[in-house]
Write a protein that holds these residues in place. Structure first.
Motif, PDB file in Angstrom:
ATOM      1  N   THR A   1       3.256  12.671  -4.276  1.00  0.00           N
ATOM      2  CA  THR A   1       3.153  11.238  -3.977  1.00  0.00           C
ATOM      3  C   THR A   1       1.975  10.952  -3.059  1.00  0.00           C
ATOM      4  O   THR A   1       1.300   9.932  -3.206  1.00  0.00           O
ATOM      5  CB  THR A   1       4.454  10.696  -3.344  1.00  0.00           C
ATOM      6  N   ALA A   2       1.721  11.854  -2.104  1.00  0.00           N
ATOM      7  CA  ALA A   2       0.553  11.666  -1.226  1.00  0.00           C
ATOM      8  C   ALA A   2      -0.737  11.786  -2.022  1.00  0.00           C
ATOM      9  O   ALA A   2      -1.702  11.036  -1.795  1.00  0.00           O
ATOM     10  CB  ALA A   2       0.581  12.691  -0.096  1.00  0.00           C
ATOM     11  N   GLU A   3      -0.766  12.710  -2.962  1.00  0.00           N
ATOM     12  CA  GLU A   3      -1.955  12.864  -3.808  1.00  0.00           C
ATOM     13  C   GLU A   3      -2.146  11.634  -4.685  1.00  0.00           C
ATOM     14  O   GLU A   3      -3.267  11.145  -4.856  1.00  0.00           O
ATOM     15  CB  GLU A   3      -1.815  14.113  -4.672  1.00  0.00           C
ATOM     16  N   GLU A   4      -1.055  11.104  -5.242  1.00  0.00           N
ATOM     17  CA  GLU A   4      -1.145   9.898  -6.054  1.00  0.00           C
ATOM     18  C   GLU A   4      -1.610   8.714  -5.209  1.00  0.00           C
ATOM     19  O   GLU A   4      -2.267   7.799  -5.717  1.00  0.00           O
ATOM     20  CB  GLU A   4       0.208   9.598  -6.703  1.00  0.00           C
TER      21      GLU A   4
ATOM     22  N   ILE B   1      -1.317   6.722   7.157  1.00  0.00           N
ATOM     23  CA  ILE B   1      -2.606   7.388   7.376  1.00  0.00           C
ATOM     24  C   ILE B   1      -3.647   6.388   7.860  1.00  0.00           C
ATOM     25  O   ILE B   1      -4.496   6.711   8.705  1.00  0.00           O
ATOM     26  CB  ILE B   1      -3.072   8.116   6.102  1.00  0.00           C
ATOM     27  N   ASP B   2      -3.601   5.157   7.363  1.00  0.00           N
ATOM     28  CA  ASP B   2      -4.530   4.136   7.864  1.00  0.00           C
ATOM     29  C   ASP B   2      -4.329   3.896   9.358  1.00  0.00           C
ATOM     30  O   ASP B   2      -5.298   3.780  10.127  1.00  0.00           O
ATOM     31  CB  ASP B   2      -4.352   2.823   7.101  1.00  0.00           C
ATOM     32  N   LYS B   3      -3.064   3.812   9.793  1.00  0.00           N
ATOM     33  CA  LYS B   3      -2.795   3.625  11.221  1.00  0.00           C
ATOM     34  C   LYS B   3      -3.249   4.837  12.030  1.00  0.00           C
ATOM     35  O   LYS B   3      -3.764   4.702  13.149  1.00  0.00           O
ATOM     36  CB  LYS B   3      -1.302   3.366  11.444  1.00  0.00           C
TER      37      LYS B   3
ATOM     38  N   PRO C   1       0.803  -1.227   0.000  1.00  0.00           N
ATOM     39  CA  PRO C   1       0.000   0.000   0.000  1.00  0.00           C
ATOM     40  C   PRO C   1       0.833   1.274   0.000  1.00  0.00           C
ATOM     41  O   PRO C   1       0.303   2.352  -0.255  1.00  0.00           O
ATOM     42  CB  PRO C   1      -0.820  -0.123   1.280  1.00  0.00           C
ATOM     43  N   GLY C   2       2.121   1.204   0.291  1.00  0.00           N
ATOM     44  CA  GLY C   2       2.955   2.396   0.293  1.00  0.00           C
ATOM     45  C   GLY C   2       2.943   3.111   1.632  1.00  0.00           C
ATOM     46  O   GLY C   2       2.058   2.927   2.469  1.00  0.00           O
ATOM     47  N   ALA C   3       3.950   3.972   1.824  1.00  0.00           N
ATOM     48  CA  ALA C   3       4.149   4.625   3.115  1.00  0.00           C
ATOM     49  C   ALA C   3       2.989   5.540   3.491  1.00  0.00           C
ATOM     50  O   ALA C   3       2.567   5.586   4.647  1.00  0.00           O
ATOM     51  CB  ALA C   3       5.454   5.411   3.107  1.00  0.00           C
ATOM     52  N   TRP C   4       2.476   6.295   2.518  1.00  0.00           N
ATOM     53  CA  TRP C   4       1.397   7.227   2.858  1.00  0.00           C
ATOM     54  C   TRP C   4       0.153   6.483   3.330  1.00  0.00           C
ATOM     55  O   TRP C   4      -0.430   6.810   4.363  1.00  0.00           O
ATOM     56  CB  TRP C   4       1.058   8.112   1.662  1.00  0.00           C
ATOM     57  N   ARG C   5      -0.259   5.486   2.582  1.00  0.00           N
ATOM     58  CA  ARG C   5      -1.488   4.781   2.947  1.00  0.00           C
ATOM     59  C   ARG C   5      -1.311   4.002   4.248  1.00  0.00           C
ATOM     60  O   ARG C   5      -2.227   3.982   5.094  1.00  0.00           O
ATOM     61  CB  ARG C   5      -1.904   3.862   1.803  1.00  0.00           C
TER      62      ARG C   5
END
Length: 487
Positions: free
Chosen positions: A265-268, A226-228, A219-223
């Protein structure tokens, strides 16, 4: 590891790089001479085994830094419930009793540095709910996202062992050129057919990638982060807005573009975003919270900030007017305070030079892990006074500022700046950067080994010229790399 001095030169490479985000290529030297920050033509080539060595060193160093952070936290009286009984502004820390105070971190920040360090650890924090003597009881565990960082390493190829020079844990730049520019360069010049081609998964690790061959998707670092965070802060929407702030007084545009890249990258990854200036971060007195003020004097248009990425040193932030309010907001027991990325512990525990003597103290005698370290001590210690060849570095410093190199008692390089004015320095055993032949003389590379969400993610290389290049400064070049090129 070899330096290829005469690689391909692309037609229109400056315009290509500019279009990809390298808008800060032209660098002015003190004498007014303009040089190119990106070096088109030369590149470094590595074997696959060398990349594996660098990746292993990065993973080991990160694990060691986590242990060092735990040690530093335990040297602060506020890491226990007893240490916080007297309230938020109580004076229980001193340079004699507290490591954080010793290295110059204001006491009012200590509790939130410790809290964000332990965020997500239920065993550490839930028992504070049950302590009737706490004036501001902690709630259930929160979460403080951390996205990236960069180790600066000495390395000279096969037969040598990577050595940690320092850890830029909070505000590393050169991200655009590492993640994007050199990747496109490699695609366009086509000098290697190796399956890896380049050690560079920075972009993918930030945004994630789809499942392939039946393997689970990353899922990548951003997801992931933010999920956590949403698990801890259940009132946040599924796609919370993330603000990205940079300091507009940085004139080259480097800070703006590094922040803009992270924002992209966060937007993507699927999140609404907004790019703002540090000066647009304000304080809503009535709501007692951090806000975005789009226009000066128009507080009526202010928007609350739930999550913000800030490319601005915490050690500057906590010395400025308003710092206490921002840290008090972080401590809001309802947990509706602003979440800062990177969190304050990244600067306080990991991103200053004080971690180097701590690492040496903890792991210097460990044959497996200590091999990645250089002997390091606080400058006032007896061990430091016995050293005759060393690098003297300010605990709080950036871009080689106030770093002095001494060989056999003789100064061979110095770079006086305002850093170190507080008198806090460490000394590290001298390990002069490797030397390679360049078109204008001898060049000295330093490996920037990137971490994304705590995992080794890729490499960027900066190099300096001649004796002046033994300390990597803001005017040093960026040079791309490959794995097992044909040239």
């Amino acid at each position: 590891m070899r330096r290829v001095p005469y690689g391909p030169v692309r037609d229109g490479w400056k315009l290509t790089n500019f279009s990809l985000g390298l808008t800060y290529n032209d660098t002015e030297l003190p004498d007014g001479t303009m040089i190119s920050y990106w070096q088109e033509g030369p590149y470094y080539d590595f074997t696959a085994a060398e990349i594996e060595e660098l990746e292993a060193a990065t993973a080991t160093l990160h694990a060691m830094c986590i242990e060092a952070g735990d040690w530093m936290v335990k040297q602060c009286p506020r890491h226990t419930v007893q240490g916080r009984r007297d309230g938020y502004f109580a004076a229980v820390c001193s340079p004699e009793s507290c490591f954080l105070a010793k290295i110059g971190i204001p006491e009012y920040t200590h509790e939130q540095i410790i809290r964000t360090w332990f965020d997500g650890d239920a065993d550490t924090w839930t028992h504070y709910d049950k302590d009737p003597d706490m004036r501001t009881p902690m709630q259930t565990p929160d979460f403080s996202p951390s996205v990236y960082g960069r180790f600066d390493l000495w390395y000279n190829g096969a037969g040598s062992t990577p050595k940690l020079l320092e850890f830029n844990a909070q505000t590393p730049t050169s991200l655009v050129e590492s993640a994007v520019i050199q990747w496109h360069w490699m695609d366009q010049v086509g000098v290697t057919q190796h399956p890896w081609r380049q050690w560079n998964s920075i972009h993918e690790r930030l945004i994630g990638w789809e499942a392939a061959d039946g393997e689970p998707a990353n899922p990548g670092a951003w997801r992931r982060n933010i999920d956590k965070l949403r698990e801890a802060r259940t009132w946040l929407p599924e796609k919370p807005k993330i603000f990205f702030a940079y300091e507009t007084s940085e004139r080259t545009g480097e800070d703006r573009m590094n922040v803009a890249y992270l924002m992209a990258t966060a937007e993507e990854a699927g999140y609404p975003v907004e790019l703002i200036a540090m000066s647009q971060i304000g304080w809503d007195v009535a709501g007692d919270r951090v806000v975005f003020v789009p226009e000066p004097g128009r507080e009526d248009k202010a928007q609350p900030i739930d999550i913000i990425f800030m490319l601005y040193p915490w050690e500057w932030f906590w010395q400025e007017e308003g710092g206490r309010g921002f840290f008090r907001n972080m401590a809001d027991p309802s947990k509706r305070g602003t979440v800062w990325i990177e969190p304050p512990y990244k600067a306080a525990l990991l991103g200053n030079k004080a971690i180097l003597p701590v690492l040496w103290k903890l792991f210097g005698d460990d044959p497996e892990r200590g091999k990645y370290l250089l002997p390091s001590h606080f400058a006032e210690s007896s061990s430091a006074r016995e050293m005759t060849s060393y690098a003297k570095k300010p605990v709080w410093g950036r871009e080689g500022g106030s770093v002095t190199l001494v060989r056999d008692g003789v100064t061979i390089s110095e770079n006086p700046t305002e850093y170190g004015a507080d008198g806090r320095f460490i000394v590290q055993e001298l390990c002069e950067l490797p030397s390679f032949d360049g078109l204008e003389g001898t060049v000295h590379p330093v490996i920037g080994s990137w971490l994304v969400d705590g995992e080794a993610a890729g490499m960027g290389i900066r190099e300096g010229l001649g004796t002046d290049g033994l300390v990597t400064k803001d005017r040093c070049y960026f040079v791309p790399h490959t794995i097992e090129a044909d040239a």
